[in-house]
Write a protein that holds these residues in place. Structure first.
Motif, short mmCIF file in Angstrom:
data_model
loop_
_atom_site.label_atom_id
_atom_site.label_comp_id
_atom_site.label_asym_id
_atom_site.label_seq_id
_atom_site.Cartn_x
_atom_site.Cartn_y
_atom_site.Cartn_z
N ARG A 117 14.35 1.07 12.40
CA ARG A 117 14.90 0.78 11.07
C ARG A 117 15.07 2.07 10.27
NH1 ARG A 117 12.55 -3.60 7.11
NH2 ARG A 117 14.70 -3.52 6.38
N ILE A 118 14.06 2.94 10.34
CA ILE A 118 14.09 4.19 9.59
C ILE A 118 15.20 5.10 10.13
CG2 ILE A 118 12.74 6.23 8.95
CD1 ILE A 118 10.20 4.38 9.32
N ARG A 119 15.33 5.13 11.45
CA ARG A 119 16.43 5.89 12.08
C ARG A 119 17.78 5.44 11.56
NH1 ARG A 119 15.72 6.15 18.64
NH2 ARG A 119 13.85 7.46 18.67
N THR A 120 17.98 4.12 11.60
CA THR A 120 19.27 3.56 11.20
C THR A 120 19.56 3.83 9.74
OG1 THR A 120 18.97 1.80 12.83
CG2 THR A 120 20.62 1.41 11.11
N PHE A 121 18.52 3.69 8.92
CA PHE A 121 18.65 3.92 7.49
C PHE A 121 19.15 5.34 7.22
CE2 PHE A 121 17.26 4.73 3.16
CZ PHE A 121 17.54 3.54 2.51
N ALA A 122 18.55 6.31 7.89
CA ALA A 122 18.93 7.72 7.70
C ALA A 122 20.33 7.98 8.26
CB ALA A 122 17.90 8.63 8.37
N LEU A 128 5.58 9.58 8.06
CA LEU A 128 4.81 9.94 9.25
C LEU A 128 5.53 9.47 10.52
CD1 LEU A 128 1.99 11.23 9.93
CD2 LEU A 128 1.13 8.91 10.14
N ILE A 129 6.04 8.24 10.47
CA ILE A 129 6.79 7.70 11.62
C ILE A 129 8.05 8.54 11.86
CG2 ILE A 129 8.20 5.73 12.38
CD1 ILE A 129 6.18 3.91 10.89
N ARG A 130 8.73 8.90 10.78
CA ARG A 130 9.96 9.67 10.89
C ARG A 130 9.69 11.07 11.47
NH1 ARG A 130 15.16 9.27 11.88
NH2 ARG A 130 16.50 10.61 10.64
N ASP A 133 -1.57 -4.27 4.98
CA ASP A 133 -0.90 -4.38 6.27
C ASP A 133 0.15 -3.26 6.35
OD1 ASP A 133 1.04 -5.05 8.27
OD2 ASP A 133 0.29 -7.10 8.26
N LEU A 134 -0.12 -2.25 7.17
CA LEU A 134 0.76 -1.08 7.24
C LEU A 134 2.19 -1.45 7.60
CD1 LEU A 134 -1.33 1.72 9.02
CD2 LEU A 134 -0.49 1.70 6.67
N ILE A 135 2.33 -2.25 8.64
CA ILE A 135 3.66 -2.61 9.12
C ILE A 135 4.42 -3.39 8.06
CG2 ILE A 135 4.91 -3.97 10.85
CD1 ILE A 135 3.69 -1.62 12.21
N GLU A 136 3.77 -4.36 7.49
CA GLU A 136 4.43 -5.21 6.48
C GLU A 136 4.82 -4.40 5.24
OE1 GLU A 136 1.89 -8.16 4.80
OE2 GLU A 136 3.51 -9.13 3.68
N SER A 137 3.89 -3.53 4.78
CA SER A 137 4.19 -2.77 3.56
C SER A 137 5.33 -1.78 3.80
CB SER A 137 2.93 -2.06 3.05
OG SER A 137 2.49 -1.10 3.97
N ALA A 138 5.38 -1.20 5.00
CA ALA A 138 6.49 -0.27 5.30
C ALA A 138 7.81 -1.03 5.36
CB ALA A 138 6.24 0.46 6.62
N ASN A 139 7.80 -2.21 5.96
CA ASN A 139 9.04 -3.00 6.03
C ASN A 139 9.53 -3.40 4.63
OD1 ASN A 139 10.16 -3.32 8.72
ND2 ASN A 139 8.21 -4.28 9.26
N LYS A 140 8.58 -3.76 3.77
CA LYS A 140 8.97 -4.13 2.40
C LYS A 140 9.55 -2.92 1.66
CE LYS A 140 6.01 -8.09 1.30
NZ LYS A 140 4.80 -8.53 0.59
N LYS A 141 8.97 -1.75 1.91
CA LYS A 141 9.46 -0.54 1.24
C LYS A 141 10.88 -0.21 1.72
CE LYS A 141 8.85 2.44 -1.85
NZ LYS A 141 7.91 3.46 -2.22
N ILE A 142 11.11 -0.39 3.01
CA ILE A 142 12.46 -0.13 3.53
C ILE A 142 13.45 -1.14 2.95
CG2 ILE A 142 13.87 -0.01 5.63
CD1 ILE A 142 11.31 0.93 7.10
N ASP A 143 13.03 -2.39 2.85
CA ASP A 143 13.89 -3.39 2.19
C ASP A 143 14.27 -2.92 0.79
OD1 ASP A 143 13.56 -5.01 4.41
OD2 ASP A 143 12.04 -6.29 3.49
N ALA A 144 13.27 -2.44 0.04
CA ALA A 144 13.54 -1.96 -1.32
C ALA A 144 14.47 -0.75 -1.31
CB ALA A 144 12.22 -1.63 -2.02
N ARG A 173 23.25 6.86 6.14
CA ARG A 173 23.44 7.64 4.91
C ARG A 173 23.72 9.12 5.21
NH1 ARG A 173 21.19 3.40 4.57
NH2 ARG A 173 21.23 2.01 2.74
N ASP A 174 23.84 9.46 6.50
CA ASP A 174 24.06 10.85 6.90
C ASP A 174 22.91 11.74 6.40
OD1 ASP A 174 25.43 12.86 8.23
OD2 ASP A 174 26.62 13.42 6.48
N TRP A 175 21.70 11.23 6.49
CA TRP A 175 20.54 11.97 5.98
C TRP A 175 19.81 12.77 7.06
CZ3 TRP A 175 17.57 8.25 2.07
CH2 TRP A 175 18.33 8.13 0.91
N ASP A 176 20.28 12.66 8.30
CA ASP A 176 19.61 13.45 9.34
C ASP A 176 19.64 14.94 9.05
OD1 ASP A 176 19.65 10.91 10.97
OD2 ASP A 176 18.82 12.35 12.41
#
Lengths: 120, 120, 120, 120
Positions: free
Chosen positions: A15-20, A79-81, B89-100, A23-26
């Motif tokens: 998801r983070i990859r796609t998001f970046a 951290l994941i990114r 919940d790390l996974i859930e909170s990260a997903n919510k942040k990406i949604d935002a 938006r051409d944020w790489d």
């Protein structure tokens, strides 16, 4: 980056990859910049705790907890990114670090003591 | 803390729990102290990057990468521990942040721009 | 904290003291909490730089510079306050550190190299 | 950078300038990199405090104090260097910030409360 059993972590990374990418944020996401973003978010994470007592930090009200949850999420996302960009397996590297900590901090020498292993 | 599919994350959380419990370190692991430890590790993570160019930060040699991997692991361990203590919940909170973030940074306004959404 | 010639630094320290005293904030200003506040401000200081290139960071526009100046001031204020609480002479300790750096980084070995002295 | 009465601060700035110049380190000292170095040192400054209680942080032993003094010096050195590179007057900017804080935190509303002014 992650083993096959960590479906949710892999999904997050993607998801983070796609998001970046969308938006051409790489171009901004060099390891150097991502490390900066991570520490900036870690600074935001510490801010709600700075004037609290130890006890108060255990009993956050819902506003405080919601704030902290947001900052925890931001740190996790960067951290994941960063790990993705450097091809670091988060799960594996954490397990290796814990293995090393078992050697550095044997129970017999560390019980009830917060001393760093270099200070023993 | 984590959904049932994240076996490895759950295992990590439990390893870290056991490690602290065996050493009687829960007394030190207040959310306040864990947030401090996390930012201290984030500071160590930034240090190997501080004098590198953007390009150099993409091409770490094996010593540099090994160092960075260790610091990434330390940040991850304290993040898992802090989330555990606060029942986040790390996974859930990260997903919510990406949604935002999808709402805050629409592609049409964010493409190729690193401007913070408040600056638009 | 500071030698007699540093009138302005002494005045600053005293202004900060009075400000805290008038608000009964000394109870919050433990060295631990002040160190946290300092690192939180340092995180805010890094944030405006995180997506800039090296060149861009040298040519801040007036809004960016004003933002950075504010964050620099915050870091400085907490640094003065922490030093005051721990009875550290900022000027003297910095001079001693520079003296030590002259030994750790002789020109002959350090010219044009950003390597940490432990890596040489 | 600093007013004429701050002889010691000006001397420090000049020592740091000369130190970098002699080693050809100006190439590394972009504002971006100096902000990173500052936050990395702030992270090192927080580390000795992370497991201490509030009370313990007020009563450092001589080894701890010596360690903290070193890290305070490092933060101060990078702060002076960053301010020099951006032509920021440390004393003036801190005084302006304190002026602003007088307006944001009137005694009547702030006495004994650590709430951020945005939370009031």
């Amino acid at each position: 980056m992650m083993g096959s059993s960590d479906i949710e972590l892999l999904k997050l990374r993607d998801r983070i990859r796609t998001f970046a990418l969308d938006r051409d944020w790489d171009q901004f996401h060099t390891p150097k910049n991502l490390a900066m973003a991570l520490v900036a978010e870690a600074g935001e994470l510490i801010e709600p705790f700075q004037w609290l007592t130890a006890e108060q930090s255990k009993c956050l009200d819902s506003d405080q907890l919601s704030h902290v949850r947001d900052e925890v999420a931001d740190v996790f996302i960067y951290l994941i990114r960063l790990a993705d960009k450097l091809d670091i397996d988060l799960i594996e590297s954490a397990n290796k670090k814990i293995d090393a900590n078992y050697k550095k901090y044997p129970v017999s020498e560390s019980f009830g003591s917060a001393k760093k292993y270099t200070q023993k």
